[in-house]
Each structure stands twice: as structure tokens, then as C-alpha cells.
Design a protein around this motif. Structure first.
Motif, short mmCIF file in Angstrom:
data_model
loop_
_atom_site.label_atom_id
_atom_site.label_comp_id
_atom_site.label_asym_id
_atom_site.label_seq_id
_atom_site.Cartn_x
_atom_site.Cartn_y
_atom_site.Cartn_z
N LYS A 94 -3.60 2.79 -10.98
CA LYS A 94 -2.82 1.55 -11.04
C LYS A 94 -3.62 0.36 -10.50
CE LYS A 94 1.60 -0.39 -9.57
NZ LYS A 94 2.84 -0.13 -8.80
N GLN A 95 -4.45 0.61 -9.48
CA GLN A 95 -5.21 -0.47 -8.88
C GLN A 95 -6.28 -1.01 -9.84
OE1 GLN A 95 -7.05 0.64 -5.19
NE2 GLN A 95 -8.16 -1.29 -4.96
N PHE A 96 -6.97 -0.11 -10.53
CA PHE A 96 -8.04 -0.53 -11.44
C PHE A 96 -7.59 -0.69 -12.87
CE2 PHE A 96 -10.27 1.64 -7.91
CZ PHE A 96 -11.12 0.62 -7.53
N GLY A 97 -6.29 -0.48 -13.14
CA GLY A 97 -5.79 -0.68 -14.49
C GLY A 97 -6.31 0.30 -15.50
N ILE A 98 -6.47 1.56 -15.09
CA ILE A 98 -7.00 2.59 -16.00
C ILE A 98 -5.81 3.22 -16.71
CG2 ILE A 98 -8.31 4.72 -16.16
CD1 ILE A 98 -9.70 3.93 -13.56
N ASN A 99 -5.79 3.15 -18.02
CA ASN A 99 -4.71 3.75 -18.82
C ASN A 99 -5.15 5.11 -19.33
OD1 ASN A 99 -3.07 1.45 -18.53
ND2 ASN A 99 -4.16 0.41 -20.19
N ILE A 100 -4.75 6.14 -18.62
CA ILE A 100 -5.10 7.52 -19.00
C ILE A 100 -3.81 8.31 -19.11
CG2 ILE A 100 -6.34 9.59 -18.37
CD1 ILE A 100 -8.31 7.89 -16.87
N VAL A 151 -4.82 9.56 -6.80
CA VAL A 151 -5.38 9.27 -8.12
C VAL A 151 -4.47 8.30 -8.87
CG1 VAL A 151 -5.97 10.31 -10.34
CG2 VAL A 151 -6.60 11.47 -8.22
N GLU A 152 -3.15 8.52 -8.78
CA GLU A 152 -2.23 7.59 -9.42
C GLU A 152 -2.37 6.18 -8.85
OE1 GLU A 152 -0.23 8.05 -11.92
OE2 GLU A 152 -0.65 10.18 -12.22
N LYS A 153 -2.57 6.10 -7.54
CA LYS A 153 -2.73 4.79 -6.91
C LYS A 153 -3.99 4.09 -7.40
CE LYS A 153 -3.09 2.72 -2.30
NZ LYS A 153 -3.13 3.00 -0.84
N LEU A 154 -5.10 4.83 -7.51
CA LEU A 154 -6.34 4.23 -7.98
C LEU A 154 -6.25 3.82 -9.45
CD1 LEU A 154 -8.97 6.56 -6.25
CD2 LEU A 154 -8.38 4.21 -5.64
N ASP A 158 0.81 -1.22 0.00
CA ASP A 158 0.00 0.00 0.00
C ASP A 158 0.84 1.27 0.00
OD1 ASP A 158 -2.24 -1.57 0.11
OD2 ASP A 158 -2.30 -1.59 2.30
N ARG A 159 2.17 1.14 -0.07
CA ARG A 159 3.02 2.33 -0.01
C ARG A 159 2.93 3.11 -1.31
NH1 ARG A 159 8.35 3.31 -1.64
NH2 ARG A 159 9.35 5.00 -0.52
N VAL A 160 2.76 4.42 -1.21
CA VAL A 160 2.71 5.30 -2.37
C VAL A 160 4.14 5.75 -2.66
CG1 VAL A 160 1.74 7.40 -3.34
CG2 VAL A 160 0.40 6.04 -1.75
N LYS A 161 4.65 5.39 -3.83
CA LYS A 161 6.04 5.67 -4.14
C LYS A 161 6.26 7.15 -4.46
CE LYS A 161 6.92 1.01 -5.85
NZ LYS A 161 7.73 0.64 -4.69
N TRP A 162 5.33 7.80 -5.11
CA TRP A 162 5.47 9.22 -5.43
C TRP A 162 4.57 10.00 -4.47
CZ3 TRP A 162 4.70 5.41 -9.08
CH2 TRP A 162 5.79 5.12 -9.87
N ASP A 163 5.11 10.24 -3.29
CA ASP A 163 4.30 10.84 -2.23
C ASP A 163 5.05 12.06 -1.68
OD1 ASP A 163 2.61 9.54 0.73
OD2 ASP A 163 2.48 11.42 -0.34
N TYR A 164 4.43 13.22 -1.77
CA TYR A 164 5.05 14.44 -1.29
C TYR A 164 4.39 14.94 0.00
CZ TYR A 164 7.13 14.57 -5.93
OH TYR A 164 7.83 14.25 -7.06
#
Length: 300
Positions: free
Chosen positions: A294-300, A289-292, A94-100
Motif C-alpha cells: 500500500k505504501q509503494f502503490g504496488i498492485n499485485i 507485506v500488505e503495508k509495504l 502507521d496502524r496495521v488494520k489487518w493485524d493478528y
């Protein structure tokens, strides 16, 4: 019937125990290579039967007590010498790699809160503190710090402060001029610049790694070369090219060169639009949003 149904193997007979005790006594009385090999073979055989001895304590009286204590202490010494297994630390899925979220982009100080226009682009790892105003179309790029804790800082329309710049303002200027830092419209500030209580008029270019000290003024349609240092109170006249440490006059700009200055600011503003579309303007919701995606496989 009990011995057949039991899961533990039957213990050796007393006759075998007497043979083992006799062999050990002979081995200790006549030490040689043959007897030592025999002792080692018997030791390995006895160590294999140690789990049986521990599982069936009511059979221990049939064994030689000295032999049992000898091999029990040997097994304990072997167990102590073995190092404990190293603990493995696994990364959480569950770690967010790009997290500021560890860094605050907007830092209010007292009654002063940084003001950012709706269409201005401020990179997510910048720091804006105190009396900072970023006007329409302006852009502040990655790693820049605008610290308005002592005085005001203003970034004008369609101006840009590029990577790793530091903009500060002092309480007062030794020259008697206003101590706030003012960057007017269509100004391009190169990367790694340091600006402190200076004024940059419209349509100017400040080269990379330049330093502008307190009270310095860069008039309109001027260019400062990379690595230049403008001393306190120095004024760079309009339409001139300056360079060096300290900054000195080089030549007068041509009409074509002065026309290219606002075009550079507009080009950087157009580039910031593509970066602006990748990030949400406020908070750090874009990381979720990036995490979601990747989780649902949305290519935007």
C-alpha cells in the motif's frame, strides 16, 4: 510620540471614567428597564476593554477601582462556566488494520509443539496448541481451535476442519478406547463442530454443528447429518447415513454417494490453495507485506 508608536490603544480620560461611575451610581439608585438596558450596554463596552486593562496594568489607577473589580469578577465567572474543549484522539497512520499479532496461532505446551506440513493451510486466526499434527494437504479454516494439551490430535491427508470447529482430546476414554482424536484422510468436518477423543476413519463427512463425544467412532464411507450428536462409545458402521440427537441410522449410502465423499475433500483442498497463496505460512509477516504494498502503490 510614545502613544503613536505604541500598539496598545490609549486609556480613556479621567473625565470619561467619572461619567461612567456617575451613570452606574444613578442606575443602581433607580432600577428600571431603561437603566438596566443602559447598564447592560455599559457592561458590554467595559468587557471589550478588558484585554486592554490586562495588557496595560500601569493605567489601571485611572479607572474606577470598584468598576474594575466588578467587571473582572464577571469575566472570571464567565470563563469558569465555559467547559474545556474535548480532546480528540486521532488514528495513527502507521496502524496495521489487518493485524493478528494479538493472537498466537502456534502455542507450544511443554515439550509438545504443533506440527504443520509445508503444504497444509492453517488460517491465520486459528489456534493450535500442544500435540497437534496437521498432515499434507490438510486445511484448518478460520476460527478453529485444536487443543492438544491432554492428548494427541491428528488431521489426516487432504482432510479439512472448517470454520469455528473445536477439536479436543481427553486424558482417557470411559469406553477403554484410545483417548486421542484421530481424523483420517479425505474427511470433511463441517463448521461449528465439536470433536472430543473420537476417531473418524477415511472418507467421511461430518455435518455442521455436529458433536462427537469420547470414544465414538465413525467408520469409513459414512455420513453424519448436520446437528447430529454421537454419544460416547457409539460406532457408526461403514457406508451408512446417520442423523439426530442422539444419532440414529437413516439409510444405507449408494455407491455414487460414497464416490462423492473424497471429491468433496479434494474440492475444499483446491479452494484452500487460493487462500494459501494470499498468506505467508509462518508468523505474521504478510501484514507487513500488505503495508509495504500500500505504501509503494504496488498492485499485485
Amino acid at each position: 510620540n510614545t502613544s503613536l508608536n505604541s500598539s496598545t490603544p490609549p486609556p480613556p480620560s479621567p473625565h470619561q471614567g467619572r461619567k461612567l461611575s456617575l451613570s452606574l451610581s444613578l442606575s443602581f439608585s433607580r432600577p428600571s428597564s431603561t437603566t438596566m438596558a443602559t447598564l447592560a450596554r455599559l457592561s458590554r463596552r467595559a468587557l471589550r476593554s478588558l484585554p486592554t486593562l490586562s495588557l496595560a496594568p500601569h493605567h489601571r489607577h485611572r479607572y474606577n477601582p470598584q468598576l474594575f473589580r466588578f467587571f473582572s469578577s464577571s469575566a472570571a465567572a464567565v470563563a469558569v462556566e465555559q467547559p474545556p474543549p474535548a480532546r480528540q484522539i486521532l488514528e495513527s497512520p502507521d496502524r496495521v488494520k489487518w493485524d493478528y499479532r494479538g493472537q498466537r496461532m502456534i502455542v507450544p505446551l511443554g515439550q509438545w509443539n504443533p506440527k504443520i506440513a509445508v503444504d497444509a493451510y492453517v488460517a491465520p486466526n486459528c489456534v493450535l496448541a500442544g500435540q497437534v499434527t496437521v498432515w499434507d494437504g490438510a486445511s484448518v479454516w478460520n476460527g478453529s481451535v485444536l487443543r492438544g494439551d491432554l492428548n494427541k490430535i491428528s488431521i489426516g491427508f487432504c482432510s479439512n476442519v472448517q470454520e469455528r470447529c473445536v477439536v479436543h482430546a481427553a486424558w482417557s476414554s470411559p469406553t477403554g478406547l484410545p483417548a486421542h482424536t484421530s481424523i483420517e484422510r479425505y474427511v470433511s468436518i463441517g463448521a461449528y463442530c465439536l470433536l472430543r477423543s473420537c476417531t473418524i476413519e477415511p472418507e467421511c463427512i461430518i455435518g455442521q454443528h455436529s458433536i462427537l463425544m469420547e470414544g465414538s467412532i465413525v467408520e469409513t464411507h459414512s455420513i453424519l447429518e448436520a446437528g447430529s450428536v454421537v454419544p460416547p462409545g457409539r460406532i457408526i458402521p461403514s457406508g451408512e447415513l446417520w442423523a439426530g440427537n442422539p444419532a440414529r441410522f437413516v439409510r444405507t449410502l449408494t455407491h455414487e454417494e460414497t464416490l462423492e465423499i473424497p471429491k468433496l475433500a479434494v474440492a475444499i483442498n483446491d479452494l484452500s490453495r487460493s487462500h494459501f497463496s494470499e498468506f505467508l505460512p509462518y508468523s505474521t509477516v504478510y501484514s507487513e507485506v500488505e503495508k509495504l504494498k500500500k505504501q509503494f502503490g504496488i498492485n499485485i
